[in-house]
Design an enzyme around this catalytic site. Structure first.
Site, PDB file in Angstrom:
ATOM      1  N   LYS A  45       0.834  -1.223   0.000  1.00  0.00           N
ATOM      2  CA  LYS A  45       0.000   0.000   0.000  1.00  0.00           C
ATOM      3  C   LYS A  45       0.857   1.258   0.000  1.00  0.00           C
ATOM      4  CE  LYS A  45      -3.895  -1.881   2.583  1.00  0.00           C
ATOM      5  NZ  LYS A  45      -3.700  -2.578   3.842  1.00  0.00           N
ATOM      6  N   LYS A 105       6.290 -16.359  10.592  1.00  0.00           N
ATOM      7  CA  LYS A 105       6.079 -17.466  11.544  1.00  0.00           C
ATOM      8  C   LYS A 105       4.668 -17.513  12.112  1.00  0.00           C
ATOM      9  CE  LYS A 105       7.663 -13.706  13.658  1.00  0.00           C
ATOM     10  NZ  LYS A 105       8.702 -12.735  13.641  1.00  0.00           N
ATOM     11  N   GLU A 129      12.523 -21.033   5.580  1.00  0.00           N
ATOM     12  CA  GLU A 129      13.723 -21.041   6.427  1.00  0.00           C
ATOM     13  C   GLU A 129      13.786 -19.819   7.354  1.00  0.00           C
ATOM     14  OE1 GLU A 129      16.565 -23.331   6.923  1.00  0.00           O
ATOM     15  OE2 GLU A 129      16.280 -21.902   8.551  1.00  0.00           O
ATOM     16  N   ILE A 136      19.682 -17.855  10.450  1.00  0.00           N
ATOM     17  CA  ILE A 136      20.333 -19.132  10.813  1.00  0.00           C
ATOM     18  C   ILE A 136      19.691 -20.262  10.004  1.00  0.00           C
ATOM     19  CG2 ILE A 136      20.903 -20.695  12.719  1.00  0.00           C
ATOM     20  CD1 ILE A 136      20.136 -18.428  14.671  1.00  0.00           C
ATOM     21  N   LYS A 205       7.326 -20.097  16.727  1.00  0.00           N
ATOM     22  CA  LYS A 205       8.532 -20.735  16.198  1.00  0.00           C
ATOM     23  C   LYS A 205       8.671 -22.170  16.728  1.00  0.00           C
ATOM     24  CE  LYS A 205      10.637 -16.215  15.492  1.00  0.00           C
ATOM     25  NZ  LYS A 205      11.322 -15.096  16.155  1.00  0.00           N
ATOM     26  N   GLY A 302      16.219  -9.135  11.646  1.00  0.00           N
ATOM     27  CA  GLY A 302      16.884  -8.064  10.899  1.00  0.00           C
ATOM     28  C   GLY A 302      16.690  -8.244   9.411  1.00  0.00           C
TER      29      GLY A 302
HETATM   30  N1  HSE Z   1      10.348  -9.909  16.916  1.00  0.00           N
HETATM   31  C1  HSE Z   1      11.174 -11.003  16.534  1.00  0.00           C
HETATM   32  C2  HSE Z   1      12.361 -11.109  17.484  1.00  0.00           C
HETATM   33  C3  HSE Z   1      11.630 -10.802  15.113  1.00  0.00           C
HETATM   34  O1  HSE Z   1      12.533 -10.215  18.326  1.00  0.00           O
HETATM   35  O2  HSE Z   1      13.083 -12.092  17.445  1.00  0.00           O
HETATM   36  C4  HSE Z   1      12.204 -12.020  14.440  1.00  0.00           C
HETATM   37  O3  HSE Z   1      11.272 -13.061  14.284  1.00  0.00           O
END
Ligand code: HSE
Length: 323
Positions: A45, A105, A129, A136, A205, A302
């Site tokens: 957007k 995730k 991944e 990683i 996760k 990041g």
């Molecule tokens: N908010 C998440 C963290 C970002 O602090 O690890 C990465 O999934």
């Protein structure tokens, strides 16, 4: 020369990091694939925001159909974040036979079965991944090189924000609120850090790790989850006196009756490899019955580390469909 065409959903920080990863390494990526790789359409957007990448206005689209209905698009990268509409958009893309790469995730853990069914029905590939541990390469290793193991246990520091907070509370003796404010000011923690500090992000996760390692899908909402808000400087000091540090751990382990699992702050002995994972770094400690103990460590979030994992998945798909 063959061209792989990509539709990108979302051009926020991670979208920009992915775009940049491709821009930075385009020659090497294309040389390896023997084909050109281009992000031809972007569903976003905010077309006005200044971004440090070469993107033109005509790449932007506003309707998902412009991407899922485009027969020229081979791969869809989903970086919208959140469960919906991301899950529905990925499902649509897979059912249309488009390969999907995601770092999301929350959507993946909540819609695991639905997305894998769409993957099968559409005859497409779904890769993710970047969804656990950012840069990683842990999921690819668990699903590939380590597949000959019966996995016994996984313990992950899979949330950078909470690890940054706990580490700074430990190293500097500061209280939770002070460190959280500092983390927000430095851009490590979100303005709304609820999903991180309450352990929800780590539960997402863990749900993905368990599905891969124990062939057991547990929706993240059914994983017992405790965050770090109640951890005090006194708790950290008491742990220290007993030779331990407190870490937010996403853990699953095989038991005689099945698999036990939880996300909670745990005391970790200082001699354990997870105890030395400082700042915003992530690590996943794994026990397998053949390989023994091993740990994956690195930047868990990041734009560029996540972009690295996303583009790695894209390249794997390109190689697979070129066969
Ligand atoms: N908010 C998440 C963290 C970002 O602090 O690890 C990465 O999934």
């Amino acid at each position: 020369m063959k061209e792989f065409k990509i539709g990108l959903l979302g051009l926020g920080n991670i979208g920009v990091g992915t775009y940049k990863t491709l821009e930075m390494n385009k020659d090497a990526i294309e040389a390896e694939l023997g084909a050109s790789v281009n992000i031809v359409k972007i569903l976003e957007k905010d077309t006005e925001r200044e971004r440090d990448i070469k993107v033109t206005k005509d790449q932007f689209v506003s309707d998902i159909e412009d991407i899922t209905g485009d027969p020229d698009i081979d791969i869809v990268i989903e970086l919208l974040g959140g469960i919906e509409p991301a899950s529905t958009f990925m499902e649509k893309a897979l059912l249309a036979g488009k390969h999907v790469v995601t770092a999301n995730k929350a959507a993946l853990a909540a819609s695991w079965q639905r997305l894998h069914e769409a993957e099968k029905k559409g005859g497409a590939i779904l890769r993710y991944e970047a969804s656990v541990g950012g840069g990683i390469p842990v999921l690819t290793a668990l699903a590939g090189s380590l597949r000959a193991n019966r996995f016994e246990e996984v313990m992950g520091i899979v949330n950078g924000t909470t690890n940054y907070i706990l580490y700074n509370m430990t190293a500097k003796g500061l209280d939770y609120d002070t460190v959280l404010k500092d983390a927000q000011a430095r851009g490590f923690a979100e303005a709304d850090p609820t999903a991180d500090v309450e352990g929800i992000d780590a539960a997402n996760k863990l749900s993905i790790l368990m599905a891969l390692m124990f062939d057991k899908y547990v929706p993240p909402t059914e994983i017992p989850t405790e965050g770090i808000k109640s951890i005090t400087a006194e708790d950290i000091e008491a742990a220290d006196k007993e030779g331990c540090v407190i870490k937010l751990i996403a853990r699953a382990a095989r038991t005689d009756d099945g698999v036990e699992y939880a996300v909670k702050p745990m005391r970790i002995e200082k001699s354990h490899p997870l105890a030395g994972v400082d700042g915003e770094f992530n690590a996943v400690f794994v026990r397998g019955n053949a390989v023994g103990e091993l740990m994956f460590y690195g930047p868990g979030a990041g734009p560029l580390p996540t972009g690295s994992a996303v583009m790695g998945d894209v390249m794997e798909i390109c190689k697979w469909i070129s066969k």
